[in-house]
Design a protein around this motif. Structure first.
Motif, PDB file in Angstrom:
ATOM      1  N   PRO A 378      63.651 -19.510  89.923  1.00  0.00           N
ATOM      2  CA  PRO A 378      64.973 -19.390  90.545  1.00  0.00           C
ATOM      3  C   PRO A 378      65.086 -18.250  91.552  1.00  0.00           C
ATOM      4  O   PRO A 378      66.162 -18.029  92.111  1.00  0.00           O
ATOM      5  N   SER A 379      64.028 -17.497  91.764  1.00  0.00           N
ATOM      6  CA  SER A 379      64.023 -16.483  92.813  1.00  0.00           C
ATOM      7  C   SER A 379      62.684 -16.556  93.532  1.00  0.00           C
ATOM      8  O   SER A 379      61.759 -17.246  93.094  1.00  0.00           O
ATOM      9  N   LEU A 380      62.591 -15.851  94.649  1.00  0.00           N
ATOM     10  CA  LEU A 380      61.365 -15.835  95.447  1.00  0.00           C
ATOM     11  C   LEU A 380      61.018 -14.396  95.777  1.00  0.00           C
ATOM     12  O   LEU A 380      61.859 -13.648  96.289  1.00  0.00           O
ATOM     13  N   TYR A 381      59.799 -14.014  95.451  1.00  0.00           N
ATOM     14  CA  TYR A 381      59.325 -12.663  95.753  1.00  0.00           C
ATOM     15  C   TYR A 381      57.877 -12.762  96.223  1.00  0.00           C
ATOM     16  O   TYR A 381      57.041 -13.393  95.563  1.00  0.00           O
ATOM     17  N   VAL A 382      57.605 -12.159  97.359  1.00  0.00           N
ATOM     18  CA  VAL A 382      56.252 -12.165  97.913  1.00  0.00           C
ATOM     19  C   VAL A 382      55.792 -10.714  98.003  1.00  0.00           C
ATOM     20  O   VAL A 382      56.318  -9.946  98.813  1.00  0.00           O
ATOM     21  N   PRO A 383      54.838 -10.293  97.163  1.00  0.00           N
ATOM     22  CA  PRO A 383      54.449  -8.876  97.128  1.00  0.00           C
ATOM     23  C   PRO A 383      53.765  -8.396  98.396  1.00  0.00           C
ATOM     24  O   PRO A 383      53.920  -7.231  98.772  1.00  0.00           O
ATOM     25  N   VAL A 384      53.007  -9.261  99.054  1.00  0.00           N
ATOM     26  CA  VAL A 384      52.380  -8.904 100.335  1.00  0.00           C
ATOM     27  C   VAL A 384      52.765  -9.991 101.328  1.00  0.00           C
ATOM     28  O   VAL A 384      52.150 -11.056 101.368  1.00  0.00           O
ATOM     29  N   MET A 385      53.781  -9.709 102.107  1.00  0.00           N
ATOM     30  CA  MET A 385      54.316 -10.713 103.010  1.00  0.00           C
ATOM     31  C   MET A 385      53.399 -10.909 104.214  1.00  0.00           C
ATOM     32  O   MET A 385      53.115  -9.951 104.940  1.00  0.00           O
ATOM     33  N   PRO A 386      52.933 -12.141 104.436  1.00  0.00           N
ATOM     34  CA  PRO A 386      52.019 -12.363 105.560  1.00  0.00           C
ATOM     35  C   PRO A 386      52.721 -12.452 106.910  1.00  0.00           C
ATOM     36  O   PRO A 386      52.085 -12.755 107.915  1.00  0.00           O
ATOM     37  N   GLY A 387      53.992 -12.212 106.939  1.00  0.00           N
ATOM     38  CA  GLY A 387      54.780 -12.341 108.162  1.00  0.00           C
ATOM     39  C   GLY A 387      55.700 -13.528 108.074  1.00  0.00           C
ATOM     40  O   GLY A 387      56.903 -13.435 108.278  1.00  0.00           O
ATOM     41  N   GLN A 388      55.133 -14.682 107.741  1.00  0.00           N
ATOM     42  CA  GLN A 388      55.914 -15.895 107.548  1.00  0.00           C
ATOM     43  C   GLN A 388      55.291 -16.693 106.423  1.00  0.00           C
ATOM     44  O   GLN A 388      54.067 -16.760 106.301  1.00  0.00           O
ATOM     45  N   ILE A 389      56.138 -17.282 105.597  1.00  0.00           N
ATOM     46  CA  ILE A 389      55.644 -18.049 104.465  1.00  0.00           C
ATOM     47  C   ILE A 389      56.577 -19.216 104.201  1.00  0.00           C
ATOM     48  O   ILE A 389      57.796 -19.122 104.426  1.00  0.00           O
ATOM     49  N   THR A 390      56.009 -20.332 103.753  1.00  0.00           N
ATOM     50  CA  THR A 390      56.790 -21.502 103.374  1.00  0.00           C
ATOM     51  C   THR A 390      56.475 -21.872 101.930  1.00  0.00           C
ATOM     52  O   THR A 390      55.301 -21.959 101.544  1.00  0.00           O
ATOM     53  N   VAL A 391      57.518 -22.042 101.136  1.00  0.00           N
ATOM     54  CA  VAL A 391      57.375 -22.438  99.731  1.00  0.00           C
ATOM     55  C   VAL A 391      58.259 -23.644  99.482  1.00  0.00           C
ATOM     56  O   VAL A 391      59.098 -24.012 100.315  1.00  0.00           O
ATOM     57  N   GLU A 392      58.085 -24.249  98.334  1.00  0.00           N
ATOM     58  CA  GLU A 392      58.929 -25.368  97.930  1.00  0.00           C
ATOM     59  C   GLU A 392      59.651 -25.039  96.629  1.00  0.00           C
ATOM     60  O   GLU A 392      59.123 -24.306  95.788  1.00  0.00           O
ATOM     61  N   ARG A 393      60.841 -25.586  96.486  1.00  0.00           N
ATOM     62  CA  ARG A 393      61.574 -25.509  95.241  1.00  0.00           C
ATOM     63  C   ARG A 393      62.119 -26.896  94.921  1.00  0.00           C
ATOM     64  O   ARG A 393      62.511 -27.646  95.823  1.00  0.00           O
ATOM     65  N   THR A 394      62.152 -27.197  93.619  1.00  0.00           N
ATOM     66  CA  THR A 394      62.702 -28.454  93.139  1.00  0.00           C
ATOM     67  C   THR A 394      63.920 -28.159  92.281  1.00  0.00           C
ATOM     68  O   THR A 394      63.843 -27.355  91.339  1.00  0.00           O
ATOM     69  N   VAL A 395      65.041 -28.767  92.615  1.00  0.00           N
ATOM     70  CA  VAL A 395      66.280 -28.533  91.882  1.00  0.00           C
ATOM     71  C   VAL A 395      66.755 -29.829  91.250  1.00  0.00           C
ATOM     72  O   VAL A 395      66.495 -30.929  91.756  1.00  0.00           O
ATOM     73  N   ARG A 396      67.443 -29.690  90.137  1.00  0.00           N
ATOM     74  CA  ARG A 396      67.973 -30.850  89.403  1.00  0.00           C
ATOM     75  C   ARG A 396      69.489 -30.790  89.421  1.00  0.00           C
ATOM     76  O   ARG A 396      70.095 -29.731  89.175  1.00  0.00           O
TER      77      ARG A 396
END
Length: 455
Positions: A378-396
């Motif tokens: 339910p949250s997003l945290y990137v410890p070493v940010m590469p500049g830009q990142i794309t992730v997916e989430r699935t919600v019900r």
């Protein structure tokens, strides 16, 4: 909590400490007992994929058992948080809007007065001389010899040993009361002191010292502790914090809950003086050990409303409906952030309105050990940010009706978040979508916080 609900306690700690083998065995027994929610008010969990207790919690999660765990009491420094397991719900501590307070009135021999406010659950004391301990013993670290004092209110500085032990030491020397002051910003505690005692915040302590330095013949009195309305939603100074040093790809804590001046049971026969005055059946204490059971109980309520929900869904509901409005740092002014409170302070008035849930399986957490930002969390945290990142989430969709959800990113000016404008989800159905975070304009080494609102 619910019809025919039961509370089961498992003893895993003793005089020699808390052994991981005992804790893991207790978790296994809780699974066999088919409990819905576990509270774990013990530290640990900094190595989730290698720690026996953390892995026992993973097994609990996989068997439908929600686990709330204390964030720790090592704050307010960054990266001090415990229980970094993605499958537990890690709980920080903040204040409610009720504290037990006392008014302290000082008067000098020239008629000057000073009024202070502090915390206590003890009786008050009538006008009595206010004095310092003998030189070099301002910390009240050891029991004073009998006859050192003659019923006076003794001023002790917090630090080095347990707060309540200082009142024991002062009482041993014949003190009638104690004023305990914070030398730094640390928050207030209401202990079962051995003599009437008031705990003063650092600014009140500074005023106390200035008044006694400038006057002679100071006497003082203070009132019995009384339940008083105060500013709530203030992070406790002791509450352990997250920070940029978290390397697992999950930001902790997950939520915060009241953990200051919480009414709790107490043994009438403490093993040591650190346990406080004997004969007391109740206490008002602080710690993430107090806020964590708040969330374990909250999870049990959610489970009663939604018996088919997984621990991940329950966690999601608590996180996504938590409030951040008015939650401040320990200085009572600065707005708190996600490293302080996670998703915010749990709000049981709103949790039943969680229209969406986000949940990962235990297998997902194992598969994403090294890239937890890709787990369905339910949250997003990137410890070493590469500049830009794309992730997916699935919600019900939990509303029981088809819904078209509007997504609104809320981010600082130097961060761009791209997500679908709308997500259509049938009743009881799921939708998967992408989130792209562009932080290329953020200066190297700096941290940003953002969110996405679903309406």
């Amino acid at each position: 909590i619910a019809p025919r609900a039961h509370v089961i306690m498992y003893k895993v700690c003793g005089d020699t400490g808390c052994y991981n083998s005992d804790s893991a065995a207790a978790v296994e027994q809780a699974i066999l007992d088919e409990v819905d929610s576990i509270n774990f008010s013990i530290s640990g969990g900094n190595d989730p994929y290698g720690d026996a207790v953390s892995l026992a919690f993973l097994s609990a999660y996989d068997n439908g058992v929600f686990v709330a765990a204390s964030a720790g009491n090592s704050g307010p420094g960054a990266d001090t948080v415990a229980h970094r397991e993605p499958w537990t719900t890690t709980v920080g501590a903040s204040t409610s809007d009720r504290h037990f307070l006392s008014t302290v009135t000082l008067e000098a021999d020239n008629g000057d007065t000073l009024e202070l406010e502090g915390a206590t659950v003890t009786d008050g004391i009538a006008s009595t001389p206010v004095i310092f301990p003998p030189a070099g013993e301002e910390g009240c670290l050891t029991p004073f010899p009998a006859g050192t004092f003659s019923g006076e209110i003794v001023i002790c500085e917090r630090g080095a040993i347990a707060r309540v032990q200082k009142s024991f030491n002062a009482a041993a020397g014949g003190a009638g009361g104690m004023l305990l002051y914070n030398p730094t910003l640390q928050g207030l505690a209401t202990d079962n002191h051995f003599i009437p005692s008031v705990h003063l915040e650092n600014d009140a302590g500074e005023a106390l010292l200035a008044f006694t330095d400038a006057h002679s013949g100071v006497t003082g009195a203070f009132t019995q502790g009384t339940a008083t309305t105060v500013q709530g939603d203030k992070m406790a100074a002791f509450s352990s914090r997250g920070g940029p040093g978290q390397t697992l790809g999950i930001s902790k804590p997950d939520v915060t809950a009241p953990g200051v001046q919480i009414l709790a049971g107490h043994t009438p026969l403490p093993a040591t003086v650190v346990g406080g005055l004997p004969g007391q059946l109740f206490q008002s204490i602080q710690g993430t050990s107090m806020s964590s059971p708040m969330v374990a109980g909250s999870a049990a309520l959610v489970k009663a409303m939604h018996p088919d929900w997984t621990p991940g869904q329950i966690k999601s509901a608590l996180m996504t409906t938590a409030t951040v409005e008015g939650v401040v740092k320990e200085d009572s002014v600065t707005p708190a952030d996600a490293f302080d409170y996670g998703s915010g302070r749990v709000d049981l008035t709103n949790v039943s309105n969680a229209g969406l849930t986000i949940s990962a399986t235990a297998a997902d957490y194992l598969a994403h050990e090294h890239d937890l930002w890709n787990a369905n969390y339910p949250s997003l945290y990137v410890p070493v940010m590469p500049g830009q990142i794309t992730v997916e989430r699935t919600v019900r969709n939990e509303t029981g009706l088809p819904r078209n959800w509007k997504l609104t990113p809320v981010a600082p000016a130097d961060v761009t978040i791209k997500a679908p404008d709308h997500v259509d989800i049938p009743a009881g159905g799921e939708a998967t979508f992408s989130i792209t975070v562009d932080a290329r304009n953020v200066p190297l080494g700096e941290v940003r916080h953002a969110s996405i609102e679903f309406k």
